[in-house]
Design a protein around this motif. Structure first.
Motif, mmCIF file in Angstrom:
data_model
loop_
_atom_site.group_PDB
_atom_site.id
_atom_site.type_symbol
_atom_site.label_atom_id
_atom_site.label_comp_id
_atom_site.label_asym_id
_atom_site.label_seq_id
_atom_site.Cartn_x
_atom_site.Cartn_y
_atom_site.Cartn_z
ATOM 1 N N LEU A 1 -41.127 -10.904 -4.186
ATOM 2 C CA LEU A 1 -41.165 -12.238 -3.594
ATOM 3 C C LEU A 1 -42.474 -12.957 -3.890
ATOM 4 O O LEU A 1 -42.470 -14.115 -4.317
ATOM 5 C CB LEU A 1 -40.936 -12.142 -2.082
ATOM 6 N N TYR A 2 -43.608 -12.289 -3.679
ATOM 7 C CA TYR A 2 -44.861 -13.025 -3.913
ATOM 8 C C TYR A 2 -45.138 -13.219 -5.395
ATOM 9 O O TYR A 2 -45.888 -14.120 -5.780
ATOM 10 C CB TYR A 2 -46.040 -12.398 -3.164
ATOM 11 N N ILE B 1 -35.536 -8.422 -2.115
ATOM 12 C CA ILE B 1 -36.104 -9.008 -0.897
ATOM 13 C C ILE B 1 -37.364 -8.266 -0.456
ATOM 14 O O ILE B 1 -37.825 -8.410 0.674
ATOM 15 C CB ILE B 1 -35.076 -9.044 0.261
ATOM 16 N N SER B 2 -37.933 -7.471 -1.377
ATOM 17 C CA SER B 2 -39.179 -6.767 -1.098
ATOM 18 C C SER B 2 -40.363 -7.648 -1.451
ATOM 19 O O SER B 2 -40.290 -8.501 -2.354
ATOM 20 C CB SER B 2 -39.242 -5.458 -1.883
ATOM 21 N N GLY B 3 -41.466 -7.419 -0.753
ATOM 22 C CA GLY B 3 -42.621 -8.285 -0.869
ATOM 23 C C GLY B 3 -43.135 -8.490 -2.277
ATOM 24 O O GLY B 3 -43.453 -9.614 -2.679
ATOM 25 N N PHE C 1 -34.274 -12.988 -7.695
ATOM 26 C CA PHE C 1 -33.150 -13.927 -7.666
ATOM 27 C C PHE C 1 -32.799 -14.336 -6.238
ATOM 28 O O PHE C 1 -31.987 -15.244 -6.030
ATOM 29 C CB PHE C 1 -31.926 -13.333 -8.376
ATOM 30 N N LEU C 2 -33.416 -13.684 -5.249
ATOM 31 C CA LEU C 2 -33.190 -14.046 -3.843
ATOM 32 C C LEU C 2 -34.423 -14.709 -3.224
ATOM 33 O O LEU C 2 -34.634 -14.659 -2.013
ATOM 34 C CB LEU C 2 -32.800 -12.800 -3.034
ATOM 35 N N LEU C 3 -35.225 -15.336 -4.049
ATOM 36 C CA LEU C 3 -36.402 -16.059 -3.577
ATOM 37 C C LEU C 3 -35.975 -17.158 -2.602
ATOM 38 O O LEU C 3 -34.983 -17.853 -2.823
ATOM 39 C CB LEU C 3 -37.126 -16.670 -4.771
ATOM 40 N N LEU D 1 -33.916 -8.513 -12.073
ATOM 41 C CA LEU D 1 -34.082 -8.984 -10.698
ATOM 42 C C LEU D 1 -34.534 -10.436 -10.624
ATOM 43 O O LEU D 1 -34.432 -11.065 -9.576
ATOM 44 C CB LEU D 1 -35.080 -8.093 -9.957
ATOM 45 N N VAL D 2 -35.025 -10.983 -11.725
ATOM 46 C CA VAL D 2 -35.440 -12.385 -11.721
ATOM 47 C C VAL D 2 -34.219 -13.293 -11.723
ATOM 48 O O VAL D 2 -34.143 -14.267 -10.972
ATOM 49 C CB VAL D 2 -36.343 -12.693 -12.928
ATOM 50 N N THR D 3 -33.256 -12.976 -12.572
ATOM 51 C CA THR D 3 -32.051 -13.811 -12.692
ATOM 52 C C THR D 3 -30.862 -13.252 -11.924
ATOM 53 O O THR D 3 -29.911 -13.983 -11.635
ATOM 54 C CB THR D 3 -31.657 -13.946 -14.165
ATOM 55 N N GLY D 4 -30.883 -11.950 -11.646
ATOM 56 C CA GLY D 4 -29.742 -11.313 -11.006
ATOM 57 C C GLY D 4 -28.711 -10.807 -11.988
ATOM 58 O O GLY D 4 -27.695 -10.225 -11.593
#
Length: 453
Positions: A272-273, A267-269, A278-280, A386-389
């Protein structure tokens, strides 16, 4: 000589150091303006430290350090250049600023670069009571390190030492920018640790324990640290390999902290950008069980990560990151916030004292609730996507039956998906580990795949 070294650390006039650092920062901003920069920022953190390392009841090292450098960033429109210097002579500062300006002229413009909004700057100094100078002599530190190691060696003839260390540090931090902001913070940090090796026949296991505090007198007793390190190492002897299966998993607090660390990364910037999380698009969504809330406490007195401003001068504020399982906010700097068309959360440089809500159950209560399963005390490898979890890590720990530890285990892998792991948390224990900016107890997860023999 030793007494003079210890006295120099305890007697450092941090306030005077900060005044000199502030003056230098303002000088650098003026130089940047003269070189034509539209805006600039400069930060410095000075570390004054003393550390002692002992091994096999002999003093291995006694080291005093004094480190610090000025990091300079200038902006010409949306072009950015950076440099640093440890030399505070006027000619060296001018060279460093000139270098940053020259770099900026050759960089491509970035529409999201620049200082944080002036209206977000911290305006009031908050004394967070983080600097606690201790007048501790080197001889006393040596004795504590020796006592710590001796306690480990006294546990069993199976134990050998891989060293014990103690350190005392004082820090001075200043940040300034051309938004007319200048802020400072002083702090201290003390640590004591032991590393033990247990050996039985051809089996050799290594483990450690440590204590960390802003206040020297609040460090855990040296004898206790050594004893725990040795007992942890010894408890890992004669480990077995589990059969592959799906079982409940309990993570000790220091490992649980890492599990939540993956959540914070997601959930860090930056993640996200780049759309690599995986939490997009999870803001306002349920990502944890309802009984879990996560709050950030940047103004906690004596906190290990307390700050009234972040690395961009933005005022920090207490907030809920997760409330009753629902994601309330991301972790953003001004740059990542601009990329996401939102506002910074005051987290340039990281999080500030994050607390995971917990039950009133002890670690043993969690093992009782698990009944039969795996208790993880160490993770290895980098198998987190972190992309898929997707999550897959090598682990070591203990097999539990009837709520009681039966034997140590190693050479196994656990696997799941982080989304499932977070949703399947059954309980968070009250055995909080306070030695980090992320504070949590043990966590019990319903079921994970364990791959062994």
């Amino acid at each position: 000589m030793n007494d003079r070294i210890s006295a120099s650390l305890a007697a450092i006039d941090i306030d005077q150091k900060i005044k000199v650092m502030e003056s230098t920062c303002q000088n650098i901003l003026e130089l940047a303006k003269r070189h034509g920069a539209d805006s600039a920022e400069v930060g410095v953190s000075s570390d004054f430290g003393l550390s002692v390392q002992v091994r096999n009841q002999d003093v291995e090292t006694v080291e005093f350090n004094q480190d610090g450098s000025f990091g300079i960033t200038v902006y010409f429109g949306q072009k950015k250049g950076s440099s640093s210097t440890t030399d505070v002579s006027q000619s060296a500062l001018e060279d460093a600023v000139s270098a940053a300006c020259n770099i900026a002229k050759y960089t491509a413009p970035d529409p999201f670069s620049g200082l944080a909004d002036k209206s977000l700057m911290a305006t009031d100094f908050i004394d967070l009571k983080m600097d606690h100078p201790a007048d501790v002599e080197v001889e006393s530190m040596i004795n504590q390190a020796l006592e710590c190691e001796a306690a480990a060696l006294n546990v069993s003839s199976q134990i050998k030492s891989d060293g014990s260390s103690i350190s005392a540090h004082r820090f001075a931090r200043v940040y300034a920018n051309s938004n007319d902001f200048i802020g400072h913070q002083a702090s201290s940090r003390y640590s004591l640790s032991a590393v033990a090796i247990a050996q039985q026949a051809n089996d050799m296991q290594r483990d450690y324990w440590y204590s960390l505090s802003r206040q020297f007198e609040l460090l855990e007793a040296a004898s206790n640290i050594g004893k725990i390190a040795a007992e942890r190492a010894q408890s890992r002897l004669n480990a077995k390999i589990l059969k592959t299966g799906k079982v409940p998993v309990c993570f000790s607090p220091d490992i649980a902290r890492g599990i939540f660390g993956h959540l914070f990364s997601a959930i860090s910037g930056g993640a996200l950008y780049r759309k690599s999380s995986f939490l997009l698009d999870s803001l306002g969504q349920k990502i944890l069980p309802e009984f879990i809330s996560i709050d950030e406490r940047p103004h906690l007195l004596n906190g290990l990560s307390s700050a009234y401003f972040d690395n961009e001068g933005v005022a920090t504020k207490p907030r809920h990151i997760v409330e009753q399982g629902v994601l309330q906010g991301y972790i953003l700097s001004s740059y990542s916030a601009k990329r996401l068309n939102t506002q910074t959360t005051g987290n340039a440089g990281g999080l500030h004292n994050v607390f995971i809500s917990h039950s009133d159950l002890s670690q043993q209560d969690l093992l009782n609730q698990m009944d039969t399963g795996l208790f993880v005390t160490e993770v290895m490898g980098q198998g987190v996507n972190l992309v898929t979890g997707d999550y897959s890590r090598g682990v070591a720990g203990f097999w539990v039956e009837g709520g009681k530890i039966q034997y140590p285990v190693h050479e196994i892998t656990i696997a799941s998906n982080l989304k499932d792991m977070f949703n399947n948390i059954q309980v968070v224990g009250n055995d909080l580990d306070m030695r980090s900016s992320v504070v949590t107890g043990s966590i019990l997860i319903d079921a994970m795949i364990v791959a062994g023999s």
